[in-house]
Motif scaffolding. Structure first.
Motif, short mmCIF file in Angstrom:
data_model
loop_
_atom_site.label_atom_id
_atom_site.label_comp_id
_atom_site.label_asym_id
_atom_site.label_seq_id
_atom_site.Cartn_x
_atom_site.Cartn_y
_atom_site.Cartn_z
N GLY A 178 0.81 -1.22 0.00
CA GLY A 178 0.00 0.00 0.00
C GLY A 178 0.84 1.26 0.00
N ALA A 179 2.03 1.18 0.59
CA ALA A 179 2.90 2.36 0.64
C ALA A 179 3.38 2.78 -0.74
CB ALA A 179 4.11 2.08 1.54
N LEU A 180 3.30 1.90 -1.72
CA LEU A 180 3.67 2.29 -3.09
C LEU A 180 2.76 3.38 -3.61
CD1 LEU A 180 4.35 -1.25 -4.60
CD2 LEU A 180 6.04 0.45 -3.88
N GLY A 181 1.55 3.48 -3.03
CA GLY A 181 0.64 4.54 -3.44
C GLY A 181 0.25 5.47 -2.32
N ALA A 182 0.35 4.98 -1.06
CA ALA A 182 -0.09 5.78 0.08
C ALA A 182 1.05 6.11 1.03
CB ALA A 182 -1.20 5.04 0.84
N GLY A 183 2.29 5.82 0.65
CA GLY A 183 3.42 6.15 1.50
C GLY A 183 3.89 7.57 1.27
N ALA A 184 4.96 7.94 1.96
CA ALA A 184 5.54 9.28 1.82
C ALA A 184 6.51 9.27 0.65
CB ALA A 184 6.23 9.70 3.12
N GLN A 185 5.97 9.11 -0.55
CA GLN A 185 6.78 9.02 -1.75
C GLN A 185 7.44 10.36 -2.07
OE1 GLN A 185 7.42 6.15 -2.93
NE2 GLN A 185 5.71 5.10 -3.89
N PRO A 186 8.62 10.34 -2.69
CA PRO A 186 9.27 11.60 -3.07
C PRO A 186 8.49 12.31 -4.17
CG PRO A 186 10.48 9.74 -3.96
CD PRO A 186 9.45 9.18 -3.04
N VAL A 187 8.57 13.64 -4.18
CA VAL A 187 7.91 14.42 -5.22
C VAL A 187 8.53 14.12 -6.58
CG1 VAL A 187 7.40 16.77 -6.02
CG2 VAL A 187 7.28 16.22 -3.58
N LEU A 188 9.85 14.01 -6.60
CA LEU A 188 10.57 13.67 -7.82
C LEU A 188 11.33 12.36 -7.59
CD1 LEU A 188 12.05 17.21 -8.61
CD2 LEU A 188 10.00 16.16 -9.61
N GLN A 189 11.74 11.74 -8.67
CA GLN A 189 12.49 10.48 -8.62
C GLN A 189 11.69 9.35 -7.97
OE1 GLN A 189 16.47 10.79 -7.05
NE2 GLN A 189 16.95 12.63 -8.22
N ASN B 64 20.58 11.36 -5.58
CA ASN B 64 19.77 10.15 -5.76
C ASN B 64 18.96 9.89 -4.49
OD1 ASN B 64 18.83 7.42 -5.95
ND2 ASN B 64 20.39 7.02 -7.50
N ILE B 65 17.69 10.22 -4.55
CA ILE B 65 16.84 10.14 -3.36
C ILE B 65 16.65 8.70 -2.90
CG2 ILE B 65 14.50 10.55 -2.50
CD1 ILE B 65 14.39 13.05 -4.17
N VAL B 66 16.41 7.79 -3.83
CA VAL B 66 16.15 6.40 -3.46
C VAL B 66 17.35 5.79 -2.75
CG1 VAL B 66 15.57 4.10 -4.33
CG2 VAL B 66 14.49 6.12 -5.32
N ALA B 67 18.54 6.01 -3.27
CA ALA B 67 19.75 5.48 -2.63
C ALA B 67 19.96 6.11 -1.26
CB ALA B 67 20.96 5.73 -3.53
N GLY B 68 19.69 7.41 -1.15
CA GLY B 68 19.82 8.07 0.15
C GLY B 68 18.85 7.51 1.17
N ILE B 69 17.61 7.27 0.75
CA ILE B 69 16.62 6.68 1.65
C ILE B 69 17.09 5.30 2.11
CG2 ILE B 69 14.29 5.70 1.74
CD1 ILE B 69 13.39 8.02 -0.04
N PHE B 70 17.59 4.50 1.19
CA PHE B 70 18.05 3.15 1.52
C PHE B 70 19.16 3.18 2.57
CE2 PHE B 70 21.01 -0.38 0.70
CZ PHE B 70 20.17 -1.45 0.97
N LEU B 71 20.14 4.06 2.41
CA LEU B 71 21.25 4.12 3.37
C LEU B 71 20.80 4.67 4.71
CD1 LEU B 71 24.22 5.26 1.11
CD2 LEU B 71 23.65 2.96 1.93
N HIS B 72 19.89 5.64 4.72
CA HIS B 72 19.37 6.14 5.99
C HIS B 72 18.55 5.07 6.70
CE1 HIS B 72 20.40 10.37 6.69
NE2 HIS B 72 20.49 10.49 5.38
N ARG B 73 17.86 4.24 5.93
CA ARG B 73 17.12 3.15 6.58
C ARG B 73 18.08 2.13 7.17
NH1 ARG B 73 12.11 1.54 3.55
NH2 ARG B 73 11.00 2.76 5.13
#
Length: 578
Positions: free
Chosen positions: A76-87, A233-242
């Motif tokens: 559900g987070a793929l559509g209702a999560g805190a997705q980035p505005v870009l990327q 790269n937002i996705v990579a940054g999110i992954f490392l922070h997680r």
């Protein structure tokens, strides 16, 4: 002046002094020692045999029930999560972007998953702590390995999901990028430093785009390293922070059962209420909050330091090294977020008690730990190149008016009443009164707990948990994950229903209240999703009524003993224990 008048004057002058000593928890010299009232929250827990075949089968069902909820949340987070505005990595993908094109369905999935995880956690509590309403529990208790496997299964889906319940991770990325560019994140915000059109700035919530970083230099030092690897790269940054948040969770899982054993509490019950807590799963793992690192370092530091303080031998050599290392970890945690520094005060009080409880011992412990804290803080501030500017941005979050904060809700509520009565909006003026009063009350409670530890009436872990609880509830801004500041240390010490019942109720209610996108939805979408969630959860309860322990059928047995109320503290449970 007559003798009677002199006596009356002495009594009148002595009353304020006695009242002050009573408020801060010190009894007059020569009076009989009195146990701390807070000690009633503690009770030793006995070891229990493992689950039988039927209960083991039920636990497997609970594990699958919660894992189903975690998977629903992740999808559900793929559509209702805190997705980035870009990327957004799912944009344009035929299958993975489907939840984003059906927001109400995605919200229903995340809400249903949230409810299922909370229900599974509550069911698992039957095998971890038993009956919450009394100091009783099931005759058998699940093993540590069973709880670890369950926790791991519930965490895994959330580690690969988009951020949920908060957009703070995007502020982490932007502030770390500011530091990576050689600018001062404690002076300038993302909008001015990176530009309004920068990909990282665009994803930061509007309220935080002009504000400097409120986090300590150790966290931004790590964040700067992450930014140097990931760039924009937002996705990579999110992954490392997680991954960083998961490292903090691992420290929590390591320290919590050891602190619980030190306090005479079951490791399983402490992990159930602490590490398996839905607030931790939803906000530290899925939400990627830096509280995970702060709390992990703080709890690990307390455990390492108490190995020296509560050890049998003199504090020198290896014991002294443990004390300094543990104190250093606590100080390091405060350079992520400052509230954890309070733990050093409770370790210091326990140390002063160990050294004899005299003023000389108190000053010696204070000087030693102050030197350690100062050395760690100055080293991190200097080595990171960020300096001490973070001290001036600690109050940044107070611009938010939080409904969970007692002084804030009182001020806002009173101001609203004034508006309704036609007296005008005086909310700001009222907050200027309620918040200082709350600060004073929190300081008094914290002082009492420190003194109780110093006088041997309370264990350092319990005193810290109560003090942090008071600070959280009386702080001007309270976020749901802030409750973990108090719940985690108290999970290792407090066993009384007076703590566990409110902690479980607050956790359950707060966990299902927040929107998964970290923002707001249209009311009709929330209503539709809520109705669908209630129907789905109710249907699953009916289908599993014979396989999951929705009702208690077996008699319970006493597994805890009340904490000391007049002396005779259990071994290892109080600050002056060997």
């Amino acid at each position: 002046m007559t003798t009677t008048a002199l006596s009356a004057r002495a009594i009148l002058l002595d009353k304020p002094k006695s009242l002050f000593l009573s408020v801060i928890g010190i009894r007059p010299f020569g009076s009989a020692p009195r146990p701390s009232r807070a000690a009633a929250l503690h009770g030793d827990e006995d070891e229990r045999p493992g689950l039988n075949a039927k209960e083991t089968a039920q636990l497997r069902g609970i594990r699958r029930f919660g894992a189903t909820g975690a998977v629903l949340m992740a999808v559900g987070a793929l559509g209702a999560g805190a997705q980035p505005v870009l990327q957004n990595p799912t944009a344009g993908l035929r299958v993975l972007s489907l939840p984003g094109r059906m927001p109400t369905v995605a919200l229903t999935m995340t809400m249903t998953g949230t409810v299922l995880v909370v229900l599974a956690w509550l069911l698992m509590g039957r095998f971890a702590v038993g009956d919450l309403r009394t100091r009783r529990g099931a005759p058998r208790r699940m093993s540590r390995s069973q709880l670890d496997r369950t926790l791991l299964l519930w965490i895994l889906p959330l580690t690969v999901a988009p951020p949920m319940f908060s957009r703070d991770v995007y502020s982490y990325l932007a502030q770390s990028e500011i530091a990576a560019r050689g600018l001062d994140p404690y002076v300038i915000g993302p909008k001015a430093a990176l530009g309004v059109d920068n990909v990282l700035t665009r994803t930061v919530p509007t309220i935080w785009r002009d504000t400097p970083a409120p986090y300590g230099p150790f966290f931004l030092w790590i964040g700067r390293g992450i930014s140097s690897l990931t760039g924009d790269n937002i996705v990579a940054g999110i992954f490392l922070h997680r991954l960083l948040a998961l490292a903090g969770v691992a420290l929590i899982v390591w320290a919590l059962p050891r602190l619980a054993k030190r306090c005479g509490v079951s490791a399983v019950s402490s992990l159930w209420l602490g590490a398996a807590n839905p607030l931790l799963l939803f906000h530290l793992v899925a939400g990627i909050h830096n509280e995970a690192l702060m709390l992990g370092l703080m709890l690990a530091g307390i455990e390492v330091a108490l190995r020296a303080v509560e050890g049998a031998g003199p504090i020198r050599g290896r014991s002294l090294a443990l004390l300094i290392a543990g104190s250093g970890l606590i100080a390091l945690s405060s350079t992520v977020k400052i509230p954890s520094l309070l733990a050093l005060g409770f370790v210091g009080m326990a140390l002063a008690r160990r050294w004899g409880g005299t003023w000389k011992a108190f000053l010696g412990a204070a000087v030693l730990l102050a030197i350690v804290a100062a050395a760690v803080t100055f080293f991190v501030s200097a080595a990171s190149g960020l300096g001490m500017g973070w001290i001036h941005t600690l109050g940044t979050a107070t611009v938010v008016r939080s409904w969970m904060s007692i002084p804030t809700i009182l001020g806002v509520g009173t101001g609203l009443v004034g508006v309704l009565l036609g007296l005008g909006d005086h909310t700001t003026a009222i907050l200027s009164i309620t918040r200082p009063i709350a600060y004073l009350m929190a300081a008094i409670i914290t002082g009492r707990m420190l003194i109780s530890v110093y006088m041997g009436r309370l264990h350092a872990v319990g005193g810290l948990g109560i003090a942090l609880g008071a600070i959280v509830l009386l702080f001007p801004v309270v976020q749901p994950w802030y409750l973990l500041w108090a719940i985690l240390p108290l999970a290792a010490w407090a066993t009384a229903p007076a703590f566990r019942v409110p902690a479980v109720v607050f956790t359950s209610v707060v966990s299902v209240m927040l929107m998964s996108n970290g923002a707001e939805y249209l009311p009709f979408m929330i209503v539709q999703a809520a109705i669908a969630t209630i129907f789905t959860a109710g249907t699953l309860i009916v289908f599993t009524r014979n396989t999951l322990p929705w009702r208690v059928e077996e008699p319970v047995a006493e597994i805890t003993k009340p904490g000391p109320v007049g002396g005779g503290s259990p071994t290892g449970a109080y600050a002056d224990s060997p």
